[in-house]
Design an enzyme around this catalytic site. Sequence first.
Site, PDB file in Angstrom:
ATOM      1  N   GLU A   1      76.072 -53.098 -41.035  1.00  0.00           N
ATOM      2  CA  GLU A   1      75.763 -53.698 -39.743  1.00  0.00           C
ATOM      3  C   GLU A   1      77.015 -53.819 -38.875  1.00  0.00           C
ATOM      4  O   GLU A   1      76.971 -53.623 -37.657  1.00  0.00           O
ATOM      5  CB  GLU A   1      75.113 -55.071 -39.944  1.00  0.00           C
TER       6      GLU A   1
ATOM      7  N   SER B   1      66.972 -45.065 -56.516  1.00  0.00           N
ATOM      8  CA  SER B   1      66.045 -44.559 -57.516  1.00  0.00           C
ATOM      9  C   SER B   1      64.940 -43.717 -56.917  1.00  0.00           C
ATOM     10  O   SER B   1      64.765 -43.663 -55.698  1.00  0.00           O
ATOM     11  CB  SER B   1      65.399 -45.688 -58.322  1.00  0.00           C
TER      12      SER B   1
ATOM     13  N   ASP C   1      66.029 -54.417 -44.399  1.00  0.00           N
ATOM     14  CA  ASP C   1      67.063 -55.199 -43.726  1.00  0.00           C
ATOM     15  C   ASP C   1      66.969 -56.647 -44.185  1.00  0.00           C
ATOM     16  O   ASP C   1      66.196 -57.438 -43.645  1.00  0.00           O
ATOM     17  CB  ASP C   1      66.874 -55.099 -42.207  1.00  0.00           C
TER      18      ASP C   1
ATOM     19  N   ASP D   1      71.804 -60.253 -41.992  1.00  0.00           N
ATOM     20  CA  ASP D   1      72.157 -60.105 -40.582  1.00  0.00           C
ATOM     21  C   ASP D   1      73.509 -60.756 -40.328  1.00  0.00           C
ATOM     22  O   ASP D   1      73.870 -61.752 -40.971  1.00  0.00           O
ATOM     23  CB  ASP D   1      71.090 -60.733 -39.678  1.00  0.00           C
TER      24      ASP D   1
END
Length: 800
Positions: free
Chosen positions: A191, A262, A338, A341
């Site tokens: 990010e 994976s 996500d 943050d």
Amino acid sequence: MKYTKKIIIGLLLISSLVIATAATWFYSRVDSALPLLNTTRTVYGLSDTAIIERDELGIATIKAQNRIDIAIATGFVHAQERFFQMDLLRRNSAGELSSLFGEQAVNYDKSIRRHRFRDKARAIVAQLPLAQAELLKAYTRGVNQGLKFLRGVPFEYLLLQQEPVNWSEEDSMLAIFSMYIDLQYHDGKRERTLGLMKAVLSGDVYAFLNPKGSLWDAAIDGSQYQASPMPSSPWPAASAKVANNTSTMAQNRYQVSEFPGSNNWAVSGKLTQTGSAIVANDMHLGIRVPNTWYRASFEYPIDTKTIKVTGATLPGTPTMVVGSNGNIAWGFTNSYGDYSDIIQLELSNDGKRYKTPNGYKAFSYEKEIIAVKDQQAVEIDVQETIWGPVIGEDHQGNLLAYRWVAHDKEAVNLTGVELELAQTVTQAFDVAARSGIPAQNMMVGDKAGNIGWTIMGPLPKKVGEVGDTPSNWANGDNAWQGYLSPEEYPRVINPSHNRLWTANSRVVGGDMLTKIGNGGYALGARSKQIRDNLMALESVNEQALLDIGLDDRGLFLSRWQQFLLDEVLTEQAIANKPLFIEAKEILTKETTLAATTDSVAYRLVRNFRLNVRDSVFSQLNDTLTNLDDSFNFRSIRHQIETPLWQLVSQQPTNFLMRPEASWQALFEKALTQTIADMLISPDEEKQSLAQATWGQLNTTKIQHPLSRAVPILGYWLDMPSSALSGDTYMPKVQGKSFGASERMVVSPGFEEHGIFHMPTSQAGHPWSPYYGKGHQDWEQGKPSAFLPGKTRYTLTLNNY
């Protein structure tokens, strides 16, 4: 003279005696740390007798009269076989490695301590539901008794001159936190990288380098997103200050692009002879000795039924991670959603407070003391906000805080144990949505033939402009508002084509994607290859699905091979260049590119692409790194393939960061560098281009952590080096010390036909009778049994 000779002989005899005595002592100490195999012990806390049966490979079948006793016995065997590995897991997430390894681990411990995972682990243990708390207490009791019943400390502690510390309940939470560190960003690098790019590049350039989709997309819901168009305005030139820097990418030119993640895939019962679904799973991780997982089978009664669940456990925890219980089979891939943050903090004039939706607040500070082996302890102050710890500054000097799922109580629990009792895909989905693990793509199939995908692990509910780049949360418009309820979780069940697949790339689109977010998906090349292989199957069984996992064709690089032949190795380019002529002959002969050990063409194309990539983006990388040392090209390396291909195929003149006078010059220089490197063998000897095979470069180096520090130990501890096929952008992911930490193919209710591979073996002790057994099957892709084999060793644990 005679007197001197006698003294020398006497000293030699004494020295020999001392050495022999020391060697005998060391041998006896190491030997005494072998796990108990064929014996009986009395263990505190058991309600009845528990049996641990091991087969020739050391795979454990643990039998008891209830799940609590299973937990005690599991802890016992984990400690006996893998205590040092467990110790590393808890110290890794607690930021306590320095107490074992000294000053060299201090900087790492500092970076981890800001998350204060040990405090968080204690808080989580205190609020666990009663049944989970009892399970954890039982497991911890088993671990400490397993450690006590070793006749000597695990051999690693002898070498480190340390004593093992007893296990605590919070340590199991720390083991799971270690998986968070392995599978998600603990430092916000991606990010921060995207935030810097967005701040300093024009909007069209940023969008171009951060595409929403590509031709490689292979989502299970069929959703497609387009790549961004080529920027029309001139790209910014690198500043003179850094234009001549050596690219940090080029310094590690051919390093395998490891991507902890994976593959998994499943077919419904409509495609199988038995009517039961089949689930395949291979989890990609760094591979070392011993392996991450410990194979086991649990057997215990509930009411009138006998529960039997088989698969892989994580030493340090009491649950079955992946496996089959006869009714459902399940596996995971890292989801790369996500789950964190970065918040740009808005400070008061004196810099001592930060703005929140409720006004300015003072920072809080927590003192962390890091014990360092053979040195004084190191103290650090962790600066914290209401959202999370402060993790640094951006390129403009603004403080940044980190909001991460791993910081919340929802991050870890033992709800996953309920999968042992689930009988349907729907029931498994319910367990997944309440579980506390690093969020995973869960693939599940049941005996009735149903298949499904969902996310297992906590999903934050976000509002406002919260996404790929740092944002300001001061006014309350941007925030997390708790976590999704089970009813809100994304899920897909029984698609019309009767097939499902994931491989760390984007799995779904639309509203489901919005809930998951993008935390740095892999390029969809693996997913696409798996999907296409599944769609081509007419007859489906376990071997057919294993073959998909062993597919080493380099389809991702096919266009690069053609580009080399058509655009780079032109008649003009190869004139009077024998090595270019030879390269063209090699590439022409191999019509289907594959990462086989004997392929020269694959190595040539692969490394050419990396050299082109590093050259094309070298000045951009250097410029951004100079602006902010948190910039990390590696965090965006997979998404960069799409804009890279657009650049090399369109060769725009407005790309001012190209380091060479022309595109052709760049390509020829990259090819020249590739060939020059291939003409040097791993032993630093000259060789011909025809000798430079992929296997020569892709030779395993699977080591015990201690042999890296003391190389002579590698003779006893490490796995033999082997040239293996496979690479990054194909189903068979394989690097030097990275790849499938397990391969599993199993149909619930028909486990006797299942397949299971695991590298390095069950054992953690080099003198164990099964040390290294099973590793060769993993290397060769040879089908080996999912279920434990005939009992070879029986350990009986009696209750008081």
